[in-house]
Scaffold this active site. Structure first.
Site, short mmCIF file in Angstrom:
data_model
loop_
_atom_site.label_atom_id
_atom_site.label_comp_id
_atom_site.label_asym_id
_atom_site.label_seq_id
_atom_site.Cartn_x
_atom_site.Cartn_y
_atom_site.Cartn_z
N TRP A 72 0.91 -1.05 -0.10
CA TRP A 72 0.05 0.03 0.33
C TRP A 72 1.25 1.10 -0.19
CZ3 TRP A 72 2.42 2.10 4.02
CH2 TRP A 72 2.44 1.38 5.00
N LYS A 98 -2.68 -8.68 -7.98
CA LYS A 98 -3.56 -8.25 -6.34
C LYS A 98 -3.22 -7.22 -5.94
CE LYS A 98 -3.06 -8.54 -3.13
NZ LYS A 98 -4.08 -8.28 -1.92
N PRO A 99 -3.71 -6.09 -6.32
CA PRO A 99 -3.23 -4.71 -5.13
C PRO A 99 -3.25 -5.28 -4.16
CG PRO A 99 -5.48 -4.57 -6.63
CD PRO A 99 -4.66 -6.29 -6.51
N SER A 136 -5.08 -4.26 -0.04
CA SER A 136 -6.43 -4.46 -0.03
C SER A 136 -6.74 -2.97 0.51
CB SER A 136 -7.01 -5.53 0.89
OG SER A 136 -5.68 -5.55 2.24
N GLY A 190 6.89 -6.36 -0.06
CA GLY A 190 6.06 -6.48 0.75
C GLY A 190 6.65 -7.06 1.70
N SER A 191 6.07 -7.52 3.23
CA SER A 191 6.79 -8.47 3.90
C SER A 191 7.52 -9.05 4.26
CB SER A 191 6.30 -8.22 5.13
OG SER A 191 5.18 -9.01 5.31
N GLU A 230 10.91 -8.32 -2.88
CA GLU A 230 11.21 -7.29 -2.45
C GLU A 230 10.52 -7.09 -1.34
OE1 GLU A 230 13.79 -5.26 -4.32
OE2 GLU A 230 13.38 -5.19 -6.32
N LEU A 231 11.52 -6.69 -0.21
CA LEU A 231 11.16 -7.04 0.78
C LEU A 231 11.35 -6.00 2.20
CD1 LEU A 231 11.73 -10.99 0.92
CD2 LEU A 231 9.80 -9.77 0.56
N CYS A 268 10.58 1.77 1.86
CA CYS A 268 10.71 0.61 2.87
C CYS A 268 12.31 0.40 2.21
CB CYS A 268 10.57 -0.59 1.32
SG CYS A 268 11.22 -0.34 0.20
N1 LIG Z 1 11.02 -3.70 -0.80
C1 LIG Z 1 10.17 -2.74 -1.22
O1 LIG Z 1 10.41 -2.81 -1.86
C2 LIG Z 1 8.88 -3.09 -0.51
C3 LIG Z 1 8.10 -2.30 -0.39
C4 LIG Z 1 6.85 -2.08 0.12
C5 LIG Z 1 7.20 -2.92 1.84
N2 LIG Z 1 8.00 -3.43 1.63
C6 LIG Z 1 7.70 -4.34 3.15
O2 LIG Z 1 6.68 -4.23 2.90
C7 LIG Z 1 6.22 -4.01 4.64
C8 LIG Z 1 4.88 -3.27 4.30
O3 LIG Z 1 3.44 -3.88 3.81
P1 LIG Z 1 2.38 -4.09 3.66
O4 LIG Z 1 1.85 -4.13 5.78
O5 LIG Z 1 1.89 -4.18 3.25
O6 LIG Z 1 3.25 -6.26 3.75
P2 LIG Z 1 2.47 -7.41 3.35
O7 LIG Z 1 3.66 -8.41 3.20
O8 LIG Z 1 1.32 -7.64 4.79
O9 LIG Z 1 1.82 -7.03 2.65
C9 LIG Z 1 2.26 -6.99 1.24
C10 LIG Z 1 0.96 -7.58 -0.25
O10 LIG Z 1 0.81 -8.92 -0.39
C11 LIG Z 1 -0.25 -9.08 0.24
N3 LIG Z 1 -0.70 -10.23 1.32
C12 LIG Z 1 -0.21 -10.57 2.12
N4 LIG Z 1 -0.29 -12.12 2.64
C13 LIG Z 1 -0.77 -12.85 1.41
C14 LIG Z 1 -0.57 -14.29 1.33
N5 LIG Z 1 -0.91 -15.35 2.06
N6 LIG Z 1 -1.19 -14.69 0.15
C15 LIG Z 1 -1.38 -13.51 -1.29
N7 LIG Z 1 -0.83 -11.73 -1.19
C16 LIG Z 1 -0.32 -11.52 0.70
C17 LIG Z 1 -0.61 -7.78 1.07
O11 LIG Z 1 -2.76 -8.20 0.85
C18 LIG Z 1 -0.30 -6.89 -0.05
O12 LIG Z 1 -0.66 -6.67 -1.11
C19 LIG Z 1 7.10 -3.46 5.05
O13 LIG Z 1 7.83 -4.70 6.33
C20 LIG Z 1 8.16 -2.58 3.91
O14 LIG Z 1 9.20 -3.13 4.35
C21 LIG Z 1 9.18 -4.14 0.91
O1 LIG Z 2 8.59 1.28 -0.26
C1 LIG Z 2 9.49 0.69 -1.51
C2 LIG Z 2 9.67 1.69 -3.03
C3 LIG Z 2 10.16 3.19 -2.37
C4 LIG Z 2 11.13 3.15 -3.48
O2 LIG Z 2 10.43 2.49 -4.67
O3 LIG Z 2 11.52 4.28 -3.55
#
Ligand SMILES: NC(=O)c1ccc[n+]([C@@H]2O[C@H](COP(=O)([O-])OP(=O)(O)OC[C@H]3O[C@@H](n4cnc5c(N)ncnc54)[C@H](O)[C@@H]3O)[C@@H](O)[C@H]2O)c1
Ligand SMILES: O=CCCC(=O)O
Length: 468
Positions: A138, A162-163, A165, A215-216, A237-238, A271
């Site tokens: 998000w 899957k964008p 939520s 994501g995470s 990308e975590l 991130c």
């Molecule tokens: N490395 C990067 O580029 C980057 C960018 C943004 C966020 N992040 C990391 O993400 C975290 C915050 O974002 P978040 O809370 O949205 O993370 P999240 O991992 O909970 O969610 C990311 C996405 O995955 C989906 N998702 C969750 N569980 C799933 C499953 N079991 N199957 C399929 N899809 C699923 C979510 O709905 C969302 O669309 C932070 O730890 C941050 O560091 C990393």
């Molecule tokens: O948070 C993730 C992406 C940020 C960026 O592309 O600079």
């Protein structure tokens, strides 16, 4: 949106904590149908378009995004909460990936390889990997979509997205513009959902050949485990835990601006945000004073107010995490230099920019990403010590260092365990810059000259009897 019948689920506007709107809540059946349809469409798309035609389609998409940038920025600002100027910046950043990959599309070169086999010609070509599952967070509702979808479409793949939520509207708007540009709807499918079980279909369904996830780390590991059953290619990308190092030979004003750029971007929910600020002891007081002075000029409020520099956090638990990190550090001896308490009388998920000094090494924030507007300042004495502190994390996404000594900049950036290092800058992201982490921040490279490879496979063709 998925064209199949579905339930609805609501999205919350972070500035007001009220319902912004309702979107489809796709179920397992929706995902399976979207994947199947994307499989058929992908074969037609790849067979019927040349690489340069795909580039032209992307260029048309880019032009429509630019033409609609003001509306897209408002959508992004409302659903995510980031300020309107940050939202405008993200739309341009998101568009830059479409433009970049429109130009990369026709450059998917292979090789002719001198063959050691007699009477044989050997060549390598790049082919699309197939149906790609795209899962995004998000915090960058537009740019994380285009950084993945544009190279996939350029390569000749189809995508099922899957964008997030929390923020599905930017994705819907970008996909509408893609379809208006002539990209077939079945090539760019989107399945919004709050049903995580249904979304895991992207990782388990054998038709999907590639998962690109931002994501995470916890969810990334789960997807990797599930995807291993059908040996899908993965880009992950975590999470990060970026070190921000200020040496005593740094220009402190440059370092302060760097901290503003990378710590308070999207209210600290990026991130690549600095999570730990390491400042050499003999300049710590001066840096802290300058940073405090600069950060006190920042203003919280709803993103649409043009005077606001800091929007809300994404939800209540994000605010609670910032509070937890502050309370923990203060209980261990840290001093609050600025902020520290939630804003009164505000319905949204706001938290003021906060600076802590004298943060001890065992504070929770040393090991855990805050993902909020907290700048914790740790002090160090020697270069060797700070490299050790910076690397004492399982993460390795981004890091930053500030010094006017070019030898030190080269030496330290080489020793820092991170996929990206900003030297004398807090700004490292651009469509041409390789983006990705190491260690438990994941693997795979997005953007740049490497980004399209993530969506391709290399085929070797060996032709015999060619010299007769
Ligand atoms: N490395 C990067 O580029 C980057 C960018 C943004 C966020 N992040 C990391 O993400 C975290 C915050 O974002 P978040 O809370 O949205 O993370 P999240 O991992 O909970 O969610 C990311 C996405 O995955 C989906 N998702 C969750 N569980 C799933 C499953 N079991 N199957 C399929 N899809 C699923 C979510 O709905 C969302 O669309 C932070 O730890 C941050 O560091 C990393
Ligand atoms: O948070 C993730 C992406 C940020 C960026 O592309 O600079």
């Amino acid at each position: 949106m998925s064209r199949y019948k579905h339930n609805l689920t609501s999205c919350i506007e972070p500035s007001t904590a009220t319902v912004l709107g309702n979107v489809a809540n796709c179920n397992l059946d929706d995902f399976q149908k979207a994947i199947k349809s994307a499989e058929i469409a992908q074969q037609e798309y790849y067979e019927n378009t040349s690489a340069s035609q795909r580039g032209v389609l992307l260029r048309k998409w880019y032009d429509l995004v630019i033409a609609n940038q003001d509306d897209l920025a408002v959508i992004l600002c409302l659903e995510n909460g980031k300020t309107i100027s940050e939202a405008r910046g993200e739309i341009i950043y998101a568009a830059s990936f479409i433009l970049w990959f429109s130009e990369e599309a026709p450059r998917a070169y292979g090789h002719t390889i001198p063959s050691s086999l007699p009477d044989t010609t050997l060549m390598s070509t790049r082919e699309p990997i197939g149906v790609c599952g795209i899962i995004t967070p998000w915090n960058f509702p537009a740019a994380m979509i285009t950084r993945k979808v544009a190279p996939a479409l350029a390569a000749g793949c189809s995508v099922v997205v899957k964008p997030p939520s929390e923020t599905p509207y930017s994705c819907a708007a970008f996909s509408k513009l893609a379809i208006d540009a002539g990209i077939p709807a079945r090539i760019f499918q989107i399945c919004p959902t709050k049903d995580r079980q249904a979304a895991t279909e992207l990782a388990t369904n054998p038709i999907v050949r590639k998962i690109s996830f931002t994501g995470s780390t916890g969810v990334g590991k789960l997807l990797a485990k599930l995807a291993s059953q059908s040996l899908k290619k993965l880009s992950l990308e975590l999470g990060g835990n970026a070190a921000f190092i200020v040496f005593d030979d740094a220009d402190l004003d440059v370092a302060v601006e760097g901290a503003i750029q990378c710590k308070f971007r999207c209210s600290g929910q990026t991130c690549v945000c600095a999570n730990r600020l390491f400042v050499q002891r003999n300049v710590a007081a001066e840096f802290t004073r300058k940073l405090t002075e600069r950060v006190s000029q920042l203003k919280n409020g709803p993103g649409l107010d043009p005077s606001v520099t800091q929007g809300p956090l994404v939800n209540r638990s994000a605010v609670d995490k910032v509070i937890e990190h502050i309370n923990d550090a203060v209980s261990k001896g840290a001093k609050v230099e600025l902020g520290g308490n939630p804003l009164d009388n505000n319905p949204g998920f706001f938290f003021p920019p906060t600076i802590l000094s004298g943060v001890p090494k065992d504070a929770m924030v040393a090991g855990d990403e805050t993902f909020g507007p907290l700048a914790p300042i740790f002090t160090f004495d020697t270069e060797e010590e700070v490299i050790k502190m910076a690397n004492s994390t399982e993460f390795g996404l981004a890091s930053y260092l500030f010094s006017e000594n070019v030898n030190r900049c080269m030496r330290v950036s080489k020793k820092i365990q991170a996929g990206m290092v900003g030297v004398n800058t807090g700004r490292i992201s651009a469509s041409e810059a390789p983006f990705g982490g190491i260690k438990e921040s994941g693997y795979g490279t997005e953007g740049s000259l490497y980004g399209m490879e993530e969506y391709q496979v290399i085929k070797s063709t060996i032709i015999g009897n060619t010299h007769r």
